[in-house]
Design a protein around this motif. Structure first.
Motif, short mmCIF file in Angstrom:
data_model
loop_
_atom_site.label_atom_id
_atom_site.label_comp_id
_atom_site.label_asym_id
_atom_site.label_seq_id
_atom_site.Cartn_x
_atom_site.Cartn_y
_atom_site.Cartn_z
N ASP A 1 -82.35 95.00 -85.50
CA ASP A 1 -83.29 94.93 -86.63
C ASP A 1 -82.67 94.11 -87.76
O ASP A 1 -81.59 94.44 -88.25
CB ASP A 1 -83.59 96.35 -87.13
CG ASP A 1 -84.75 96.37 -88.12
OD1 ASP A 1 -85.06 95.32 -88.69
OD2 ASP A 1 -85.33 97.46 -88.30
N ARG B 1 -83.27 94.02 -90.76
CA ARG B 1 -83.11 94.71 -92.04
C ARG B 1 -81.69 95.23 -92.23
O ARG B 1 -81.27 95.52 -93.34
CB ARG B 1 -84.10 95.86 -92.15
CG ARG B 1 -85.53 95.42 -92.39
CD ARG B 1 -86.46 96.60 -92.47
NE ARG B 1 -86.57 97.31 -91.20
CZ ARG B 1 -87.36 98.35 -90.99
NH1 ARG B 1 -88.11 98.82 -91.97
NH2 ARG B 1 -87.41 98.94 -89.80
N ASP C 1 -87.63 85.18 -82.38
CA ASP C 1 -88.83 85.55 -83.12
C ASP C 1 -88.43 85.87 -84.55
O ASP C 1 -87.35 86.42 -84.79
CB ASP C 1 -89.50 86.76 -82.48
CG ASP C 1 -90.09 86.43 -81.11
OD1 ASP C 1 -90.47 85.26 -80.90
OD2 ASP C 1 -90.14 87.34 -80.26
N PRO D 1 -87.90 87.92 -87.64
CA PRO D 1 -87.81 89.37 -87.86
C PRO D 1 -89.02 89.87 -88.63
O PRO D 1 -89.58 89.18 -89.48
CB PRO D 1 -86.52 89.52 -88.68
CG PRO D 1 -85.73 88.29 -88.36
CD PRO D 1 -86.73 87.19 -88.14
N GLU D 2 -89.42 91.11 -88.35
CA GLU D 2 -90.66 91.64 -88.92
C GLU D 2 -90.65 91.61 -90.44
O GLU D 2 -91.66 91.33 -91.08
CB GLU D 2 -90.87 93.08 -88.44
CG GLU D 2 -92.16 93.70 -88.97
CD GLU D 2 -92.35 95.12 -88.48
OE1 GLU D 2 -93.32 95.77 -88.92
OE2 GLU D 2 -91.51 95.59 -87.68
N HIS D 3 -89.52 91.89 -91.04
CA HIS D 3 -89.46 91.98 -92.49
C HIS D 3 -88.77 90.75 -93.11
O HIS D 3 -88.24 90.82 -94.21
CB HIS D 3 -88.72 93.26 -92.91
CG HIS D 3 -89.43 94.50 -92.50
ND1 HIS D 3 -90.47 95.03 -93.23
CD2 HIS D 3 -89.26 95.31 -91.42
CE1 HIS D 3 -90.91 96.12 -92.63
NE2 HIS D 3 -90.19 96.31 -91.53
N GLU E 1 -96.55 86.95 -95.28
CA GLU E 1 -95.44 87.66 -94.64
C GLU E 1 -95.77 89.14 -94.46
O GLU E 1 -96.26 89.54 -93.41
CB GLU E 1 -94.17 87.46 -95.47
CG GLU E 1 -93.74 85.99 -95.51
CD GLU E 1 -92.52 85.75 -96.36
OE1 GLU E 1 -91.94 84.65 -96.25
OE2 GLU E 1 -92.12 86.63 -97.15
N HIS E 2 -95.52 89.97 -95.46
CA HIS E 2 -95.83 91.40 -95.33
C HIS E 2 -96.24 91.97 -96.69
O HIS E 2 -95.57 92.85 -97.24
CB HIS E 2 -94.65 92.17 -94.76
CG HIS E 2 -93.32 91.63 -95.19
ND1 HIS E 2 -92.76 91.88 -96.41
CD2 HIS E 2 -92.45 90.81 -94.55
CE1 HIS E 2 -91.60 91.26 -96.52
NE2 HIS E 2 -91.39 90.60 -95.41
N ARG F 1 -101.83 91.56 -89.02
CA ARG F 1 -101.26 91.16 -87.73
C ARG F 1 -101.78 89.80 -87.31
O ARG F 1 -101.04 88.98 -86.76
CB ARG F 1 -101.61 92.21 -86.67
CG ARG F 1 -100.74 93.45 -86.72
CD ARG F 1 -100.90 94.28 -85.46
NE ARG F 1 -102.27 94.75 -85.29
CZ ARG F 1 -102.73 95.90 -85.78
NH1 ARG F 1 -101.94 96.69 -86.47
NH2 ARG F 1 -103.98 96.27 -85.56
N ARG G 1 -100.23 87.07 -90.14
CA ARG G 1 -98.80 86.97 -90.47
C ARG G 1 -98.20 85.64 -90.00
O ARG G 1 -98.48 85.16 -88.91
CB ARG G 1 -98.03 88.13 -89.87
CG ARG G 1 -96.53 88.07 -90.13
CD ARG G 1 -95.86 89.38 -89.79
NE ARG G 1 -96.11 90.38 -90.83
CZ ARG G 1 -95.99 91.70 -90.66
NH1 ARG G 1 -95.68 92.17 -89.46
NH2 ARG G 1 -96.22 92.53 -91.65
N TRP G 2 -97.40 85.04 -90.89
CA TRP G 2 -96.71 83.76 -90.70
C TRP G 2 -97.66 82.57 -90.67
O TRP G 2 -97.27 81.47 -90.31
CB TRP G 2 -95.84 83.75 -89.43
CG TRP G 2 -94.91 84.92 -89.34
CD1 TRP G 2 -94.84 85.82 -88.33
CD2 TRP G 2 -93.94 85.32 -90.32
NE1 TRP G 2 -93.89 86.79 -88.59
CE2 TRP G 2 -93.31 86.50 -89.82
CE3 TRP G 2 -93.54 84.83 -91.56
CZ2 TRP G 2 -92.30 87.16 -90.52
CZ3 TRP G 2 -92.54 85.51 -92.25
CH2 TRP G 2 -91.94 86.64 -91.73
#
Length: 853
Positions: free
Chosen positions: A246, A248, A268, A270-272, A757-758, A831, A834-835
Motif C-alpha cells: 500500500d 500510503r 498501477d 496507488p489508490e491514494h 483523484e479522490h 470509479r 478517477r485519473w
C-alpha cells in the motif's frame, strides 16, 4: 546619520517590541550593521558583537567608530564599551571533552569569555550573520542567550526564514519567537537600496572523456535495472512485490518514486496517490533503487536462491555508486555528481560568459567564484577523467589568460594562500614585489597576505582589473566591492546561506555607477540522457530555491523559472543552445531588467502563489464575451416598461402616449439584450468557461467562507508571449495573510483544473464533445455530456462550504450539480472518472505551481 526606509522600519519594529530578543532579516547590502549600531546606541548599554570572520568584525568596529565615536576592541576581556569578536573566539572547543554537551565543551578561554559576558551586567549582545550559530554552534546559542536573561539580544541575518531548516527554524522560534522585522530582496531593489539584477544560467555538456566515462556508468545502470525487472529469478518479481504494498505506508520520496513508475506504465497508480508536477518526468535510477530497497531486504531474509539473487544484485550496485547494507540500499560516493560539478566544460563556459560580457559592457566588473584554490584530490574511479586542477582558481586563471578576448581585462586570481595573474599585471598590482617582470605568462605567488586581497579589490574597484577569480570562502561573506556587476557561480555549495551571500556580492549599489544593473550566472553541466546525469541541474534547482529574480517576461519569480520560464524544479532542459542564446540576449538588456524591477511594489512583503496553465486543451484565459449572469438584465428592462405603463394608466389618459413610448423603447431594448445574451451564451458554449471563470468561482467561495480576504475581483490573469496563462489571487500589500491566501487559492484552483483523484465531492458543468453544441428552441445551448471536476478539498469539508462553492460555480462557470463521492452514486461516478481530466486527455493540460513577488 541618514537611514534608509527599511533600516528605519527595522528600528521602529525593535522599539515597538516589548521583548528583549529581536530577530532581524535584511539582505546583503541592506545595511544590517548600521541597524545594529543604531539599536545599541538607543539602549545605551555596553555592546558585544559576534561575527563569523575578522573582516566582518572590523566592519563593526569601523561602523561604531564612525557613528558613535570612542574606542573599540576585539579583546576577550571586554575593556571598552564596544567589543567585536568572532564566533570562533567564543566556540573554541576542547577536543578532550567531546562527550560533554553545551558550554562544558568549551576550551577554558571560551568558558572565561562566557563568564565575563554574564558578569558585565545588562549588555547589548549582537549576533551578526547569526545563521552561523544555527548551523555550526547552535547548541551554544541556547546556553549563552538563556544565560544572559537581562541582555538585549539582537540577531541579524540575511537568510530568509523560509530557507531555514526545520531544526534551525525551531531554535529561532524558541529563542526569539516571531521575527521582529524582515525585508526581502525584491522590496529593497524596488526601493532602490539594491541594484536591479537578473539571474541567468549557462548550460553545458560533459567533455568527450567525461562523456565516455558516463556512458560506461549508464551501461551498468541499464544492466542493473534489467536485472531488477527479471521475472524468472528467485522470489516474487519486483513489480509484483511493489503492487502488493500500500503506497500510503511509504515515505514521501519512495511514494513519489512509485507514482513516477506508475505514470511510466510499470505499475498501477496507488489508490491514494496525488499526481503533481514533480511526478511528470521519467523515473530515475534513484527511483528504481528506492523502491527496490525493501524488496532486496526481503530477498536477503528468504530462501537460499533468493539470498543468492540479493547478493548478485548487491554486487552490481557499487558500479552505479550505491551499496547494499543491512539497512537497505544507500548511496556511496557521488561520482557522477563529482564529474559533472567539476567538468572541464564548465571552465570553458565561464570563459564564454566572461568574453561575451566584456564585449557587451566595457565597464563590467566580474567575480568568478569556485570551490578550489588549486588541485584537489579525486577518487581513483575518476582518475584520468578529471584533472585534479579542474575547476580551481589556478585552472580558471590560466584559461582566461589564454583567451585573447579576456586577457586584455587583466584577470587576477586570489585565494587565501596565493595570488596570480600575468607577469605584467602582477608587476603593476604588487609593485614592491620582486621577481616579476613584463610578460604574458601566468605568475602565481604562494603565501599569505591580507594585502594581496586588498590590492586585488582596489584594482577591481578602479576598473584596472575587470575580472577577479577566487574561492567562495574568501570572496563571499564579509568581502565587499560595490563595482561588481556580475557573479559567475561555479561552486557546489547549495546552502541558503551560501547562495544569499554569493549573489549578494553583486547587488550593492555603486555611487560611481548609479545605473548599475547586475547579472549573475550559474554554470551547470547537464547529461540528462544518462542515469544521474541531472545531478548538477538538481544542484542548480537547490541554489535558486527561495531566491527571487526577474524572468524574461519581467515577472519576479522564485526558483529556476526566473532563469528561464521553461525551467522547472524537476526536469532538466533539453535544448541547451537555445537556452544559452536566450540568456545571452537577456544579459545584454540592462534597460529591460531595470524596467522590470521598476514595476515591483516596495510595499509588498510576501510572495504570491501563481498557477501557470498551458496545453492544447487549456481553457481560454478570459471570458469570451459576458458572464452567464447577464440573463437578469432583459427582465429588469421589461419591468421598467410595465411599471411605466401601469403608472400611466393610473394617472389618466393624458399620460398614455408617453407610457406607450416608454414601453415600446423598453421592449426594443429587451429584444436587443436578449439577442446579445443568446450570442454570448453561444460563444461561451463553444469556447467553454474561461480560466478566469474557474478562478473567480474558487476565489468567491473562499472569500465567502472566510478563507481569503479577496474574491473574484482579486483574480489576475495574464498571458505570456509563449501562450502560457498565469493566474493568481492578488492581495493588496499590508494584509498579513496575503501569501497564505494566494497559496490556498492556487491549490484549490489546481484541484478544480486537475486530474480527478479522490475528492469528497464532484461538481459538474455542461459539455459539448464536438465543441458545436445543439440548441433548444429557446435559443439556449443543449449539452451533449456532463463534465465533472473536483470540488477543492478546502471547500469540501462540510456541506456549507460545498453550497458556497456551488453558488459561486453557478455565477461564474454555469449550471451544474455536486455529487458526494461517499454515496453509492458518487462512489460509482468516482470509479469511472478517477485519473481522468476534465479537459480530455491529461497531456492536453499542464498546470505548474510557481511563486511570484
Amino acid at each position: 546619520m541618514r537611514l534608509r526606509r527599511h533600516q528605519r522600519e527595522a528600528l521602529d519594529a525593535i522599539a515597538a517590541s516589548e521583548d528583549q530578543r529581536h530577530w532581524i532579516v535584511l539582505p546583503p547590502g541592506a545595511g544590517k550593521t548600521l541597524v545594529g549600531v543604531s539599536a545599541a546606541l538607543r539602549w545605551g548599554r555596553p555592546v558585544v558583537v559576534f561575527g563569523p570572520n575578522l573582516a566582518i568584525v572590523e566592519q563593526w568596529r569601523q561602523a561604531w567608530e564612525d557613528v558613535a565615536g570612542g574606542p573599540t576592541s576585539s579583546d576577550r576581556t571586554l575593556p571598552t564599551r564596544f567589543t567585536a569578536l568572532t564566533y570562533q573566539s567564543l566556540a573554541v572547543f576542547d577536543a578532550e571533552s567531546d562527550a560533554v554537551q553545551g558550554t562544558a565543551r568549551l576550551h577554558p578561554n571560551g568558558i572565561a569569555l562566557v563568564e565575563r559576558l554574564r558578569e558585565a551586567g545588562p549588555i547589548t549582545l549582537i549576533l551578526d550573520e547569526c545563521h552561523h550559530l544555527l548551523q555550526v554552534w547552535g547548541a551554544l546559542l541556547d546556553d549563552i542567550v538563556c544565560g544572559l536573561p537581562d541582555a538585549q539580544v539582537l540577531a541579524l541575518t540575511a537568510t530568509p526564514p523560509a530557507l531555514l531548516t526545520p531544526v534551525q527554524a525551531q531554535r529561532v522560534g524558541r529563542l526569539f519567537g516571531s521575527i521582529t522585522y524582515q525585508a526581502g530582496i525584491p522590496a529593497l531593489v524596488a526601493e532602490g537600496d539594491l541594484a536591479p539584477f537578473a539571474e541567468l544560467a549557462w548550460f553545458t555538456t560533459p567533455t568527450a572523456p567525461e562523456s565516455a566515462w558516463l556512458d560506461a556508468r549508464a551501461l551498468r545502470a541499464s544492466e542493473l535495472v534489467t536485472e531488477l525487472l527479471r521475472t524468472d529469478g528467485a522470489g516474487i518479481p519486483l513489480l509484483t512485490w511493489l503492487a502488493l504494498h500500500d503506497g500510503r505506508d511509504l515515505p514521501r520520496e519512495t511514494a513519489d518514486a512509485a507514482v513516477r513508475l506508475a505514470l511510466a506504465g510499470h505499475l498501477d497508480l496507488p489508490e491514494h496517490a496525488h499526481v503533481a508536477e514533480r511526478h511528470r518526468r521519467p523515473p530515475t535510477l534513484e527511483d528504481w533503487l528506492l523502491l527496490a530497497s525493501g524488496w532486496l531486504m526481503a530477498l536477503r531474509e528468504g530462501t537460499e536462491p533468493e539470498r543468492e539473487r540479493a547478493r548478485r544484485l548487491g554486487g552490481l550496485l557499487p558500479g552505479v555508486g550505491f551499496r547494499l547494507t543491512r539497512h537497505g540500499i544507500v548511496a556511496g560516493q557521488p561520482l557522477v555528481d563529482r564529474v559533472l560539478s567539476r567538468s572541464a566544460a564548465k571552465t570553458l563556459a565561464a570563459a564564454e560568459i566572461v568574453a561575451q560580457t566584456l564585449a557587451e559592457d566595457p565597464d563590467a566588473r566580474l567575480l568568478v567564484l569556485t570551490d578550489h584554490a588549486s588541485a584537489a584530490a579525486l577518487p581513483a574511479d575518476v582518475d584520468g577523467v578529471l584533472a585534479p586542477e579542474s575547476g580551481s582558481v589556478r585552472w580558471l586563471l590560466e584559461t582566461f589568460v589564454a583567451d585573447p578576448r579576456i586577457a586584455g581585462a587583466r584577470p587576477v586570481g586570489v585565494t587565501g594562500s596565493s595570488i596570480g595573474a600575468q607577469a605584467e599585471v602582477m608587476a603593476h598590482l604588487l609593485p614592491g614585489l620582486t621577481g616579476t617582470s613584463a610578460g604574458s605568462e601566468v605568475v602565481v605567488i604562494e603565501g599569505t597576505s591580507a594585502g594581496w586581497l586588498r590590492a586585488a579589490t582596489r584594482a577591481l574597484e578602479s576598473g584596472w582589473t575587470r575580472v577577479l577569480i577566487g574561492t567562495r570562502g574568501l570572496l563571499g561573506e564579509g568581502w565587499d566591492a560595490r563595482s561588481v556587476t556580475g557573479v559567475i557561480d561555479l561552486t557546489s555549495a547549495t546552502t541558503s546561506t551560501a547562495i544569499v551571500q554569493t549573489r549578494g556580492r553583486s547587488l550593492r549599489t555603486d555611487p560611481a555607477r548609479p545605473d548599475k544593473v547586475a547579472v549573475n550566472w550559474t554554470v551547470t553541466c547537464v547529461a540528462s540522457e544518462r542515469p544521474q546525469g541531472d545531478a548538477d541541474y538538481r544542484r542548480l534547482v537547490r541554489k535558486h530555491a527561495g531566491w527571487f529574480s526577474v524572468d524574461e517576461y519581467g515577472d519576479v519569480v522564485e526558483g529556476p523559472a526566473h532563469l528561464d520560464s521553461t525551467l522547472g524544479p524537476d526536469l532538466p532542459p533539453q535544448s541547451l543552445p537555445n537556452l544559452n542564446a536566450r540568456a545571452l540576449s537577456r544579459s545584454a538588456d540592462a534597460e529591460g531588467i531595470r524596467a522590470a524591477w521598476a514595476r515591483v511594489s516596495p510595499d509588498r512583503v510576501n510572495a504570491v502563489a501563481t498557477l501557470r496553465v498551458s496545453g492544447r486543451r487549456a481553457p481560454h484565459p478570459l471570458p469570451v464575451l459576458t458572464p452567464v449572469g447577464t440573463r437578469t438584465v432583459p427582465l429588469s428592462v421589461l419591468v421598467v416598461g410595465v411599471v411605466a405603463a401601469v403608472v400611466g394608466g393610473l394617472a389618466g389618459g393624458s399620460l398614455w402616449p408617453a407610457a406607450l413610448v416608454v414601453t415600446t423603447i423598453c421592449a426594443v431594448l429587451a429584444g436587443i439584450l436578449t439577442r446579445r445574451r443568446a450570442v454570448a451564451m453561444r460563444a461561451k458554449a463553444v469556447a467553454g468557461p474561461s480560466l478566469r471563470d474557474f478562478g473567480a468561482a474558487v476565489a468567491d467561495a473562499l472569500q465567502e467562507r472566510g478563507l481569503s480576504p479577496r474574491g473574484a475581483e482579486g483574480v489576475t490573469v495574464s498571458v505570456a508571449a509563449d501562450g502560457e496563462t498565469r493566474i493568481r489571487l492578488d492581495v493588496p500589500p499590508g494584509i498579513d495573510d496575503d501569501a497564505a491566501a494566494s497559496q490556498v487559492f492556487a491549490e484549490a484552483l489546481d484541484e478544480v483544473l486537475g486530474v480527478i483523484e479522490h475528492p469528497r465531492y464532484l461538481v459538474s458543468r455542461p459539455g459539448w464533445e464536438d465543441r458545436a453544441p445543439r440548441w433548444y428552441e429557446s435559443g439556449s445551448p443543449r449539452p451533449d455530456t456532463e463534465i465533472w471536476h473536483q470540488v477543492p478539498a478546502v471547500l469540501g469539508v462540510n456541506r456549507a462550504c460545498v453550497d458556497a462553492f456551488l453558488a459561486s460555480w453557478h455565477r461564474h462557470v454555469g449550471p451544474g450539480e455536486v455529487l458526494f463521492t461517499g454515496s453509492p452514486e458518487g462512489a460509482g461516478a468516482l470509479r469511472a472518472l478517477r485519473w481522468s481530466s476534465p479537459f480530455g486527455d491529461a497531456a492536453g493540460l499542464t498546470v505548474r505551481h510557481r511563486t511570484q513577488w
